[in-house]
Design a protein around this motif. Structure first.
Motif: not given
Length: 454
Positions: A303-308, A277-286, A159-165, A204-206
């Motif tokens: 790492a924290m949960e993604l924003p809602a 660049q200090v925010f990276y919304p990405w999968a756990i594999w970051f 399972l590869d949850p998205g997280l906010l790095w 923020i990463h784009l």
């Protein structure tokens, strides 16, 4: 050092276990017409004999996960001493399709991207019966992506949850408290505040890769409970949910709040290291990045949960994933099932995979199990990560993973859609298209060029 190079190559090539090989698919996916067992003969049954014996051939990709599974064979043989596992490192994307079509030297089990399971389903065993004792405890998203016409065709792996790095040290020095971010609006506000404190930064990463940008888009969509296609394979891209996501990305771009770079390219790494660049919304594999590629800021990242997307909404979505499939023409598929059952559902097996081992001395921390008894937040399989300041990534990832909504089978034309949706998202980030133009144009192109031509 050799191990780390192989691990980096494997993880970047795998891209969370979905990207590898998906680009090798044709626009309409593999041709799986013909072949396979007759209707009614496609539900695999577990062996009933005491002390099962025989040989199985298992295909995996070379790299770190191959070594992890290889090391687990000894544990498997403690339980099943009379089953010999021939574990082969194979270019699955190059060999599997022709092997299944010809029926020659077919392996008993194969490690496969979730994105490909549906396209090969006619050649695979329906695993509904053997998975029945476990399916209620498997992440719904993983069951759904492996399901086709009521059958389940893959044993879910990761399972590869998205997280906010986020770079906690840089944000703290700028007076920005990342832990207060609860929604994507909060994330934009935090990026504005950071940019005000550090002029010239683009926080923020784009994603600049069309393929990975589309993969990330699907992470956001899964978080909202949708996807590019529904359970019947019908396109549902032109929707309020995708409009909301694209509007967020367009806002980040238009306000100059985003660093445009390909995932962990030299430019991306440089902007992560210099604090732009200090925010990276990405999968756990970051998690690989601060451990291996970011020496200057290693220890600063968290790492924290993604924003809602809305208050009380899901705080994660799946980004990538793989499963194990069992071809019908394999000689000992029922014994291969015992191997995968051991790895994924037996405590000794999943501990061997995700726990500390010779390949990952502190445990495999680039994914979590999709089986909830294995993904117990209070019983970590891998250790806290020094490169994350000693953070308990296991607790963060398992709690995020538990929030991932269910999904749908990934359509065989998904990779082909990158030529339209993935590229149009990049044109939007270039300022050439609006979110609405992306949705209408990509919908028409995918329907005409991919779906209608199948």
């Amino acid at each position: 050092m050799h191990r780390h190079i192989k691990r980096r190559g494997a993880r970047l090539a795998a891209i969370g276990a979905i990207a590898v090989g998906a680009m090798a698919l044709t626009a309409c996916g593999p041709d799986v017409t013909g072949g396979g067992a007759e209707a009614g003969d496609d539900r695999l049954q577990a062996p009933t004999a005491q002390g099962p014996e025989g040989e199985i051939t298992i295909w995996d990709r070379s790299g770190d996960l191959f070594e992890v599974f290889e090391a687990a064979i000894d544990d498997f043989n403690e339980k099943y001493p009379n089953i010999t596992v021939n574990h082969e490192a194979v270019d699955i994307d190059a060999k599997l399709q022709n092997t299944l079509i010809t029926g020659t030297d077919v392996p008993d089990g194969v490690f496969l991207d979730d994105a490909k399971v549906g396209g090969f389903a006619e050649y695979l065993w329906d695993l509904s019966d053997v998975l029945d004792p476990y399916v209620a405890d498997i992440a719904p998203q993983k069951v759904d992506v492996n399901s086709v016409d009521g059958g389940i065709y893959g044993v879910p792996f990761d399972l590869d949850p998205g997280l906010l790095w986020y770079n906690a040290a840089a944000l703290e020095s700028a007076g920005v408290d990342a832990t207060q971010i609860e929604t994507y609006d909060d994330l934009i506000d935090a990026a504005r505040a950071y940019q005000a404190a550090k002029p010239g930064s683009k926080p923020i990463h784009l994603e600049q890769s069309a393929f990975l940008g589309q993969l990330q888009l699907e992470m956001y969509a899964n978080q909202l409970g949708t996807s590019i296609a529904d359970e019947n394979g019908d396109l549902r891209l032109d929707s309020p949910e995708y409009e909301q996501i694209l509007t967020f990305l367009d806002t980040v771009q238009s306000e100059g709040l985003g660093t445009r770079a390909e995932y962990l390219s030299p430019t991306d790494i440089a902007e992560l290291e210099n604090g732009n660049q200090v925010f990276y919304p990405w999968a756990i594999w970051f998690s690989f990045a601060p451990q291996q590629l970011l020496p200057e800021t290693s220890g600063d990242w968290r790492a924290m949960e993604l924003p809602a997307w809305e208050a009380e909404g899901a705080r994660s979505g799946a980004m990538g994933g793989s499963s194990f499939v069992l071809p019908k023409d394999g000689e000992n598929s029922e014994l291969a099932w015992l191997f995968y059952e051991f790895l994924m559902f037996d405590e000794a097996g999943y501990t061997a995979v995700w726990g500390p081992n010779d390949i990952y001395p502190t445990g495999l921390n680039t994914s979590i199990p999709s089986y909830s008894p294995a993904a117990n937040p209070s019983a970590p399989l891998f250790e806290p990560v020094d490169a994350l300041g000693g953070q308990d990534l296991w607790a963060v990832a398992t709690e995020a993973g538990a929030q991932i909504p269910g999904g749908t089978p990934i359509p065989s034309w998904w990779a082909g859609a990158v030529d339209y949706l993935g590229n149009d998202v990049q044109r939007m980030l270039d300022g050439d298209l609006t979110p609405d133009q992306v949705l209408t144009g990509s919908t028409e192109a995918i329907q005409t060029n991919l779906i209608d031509r199948q």
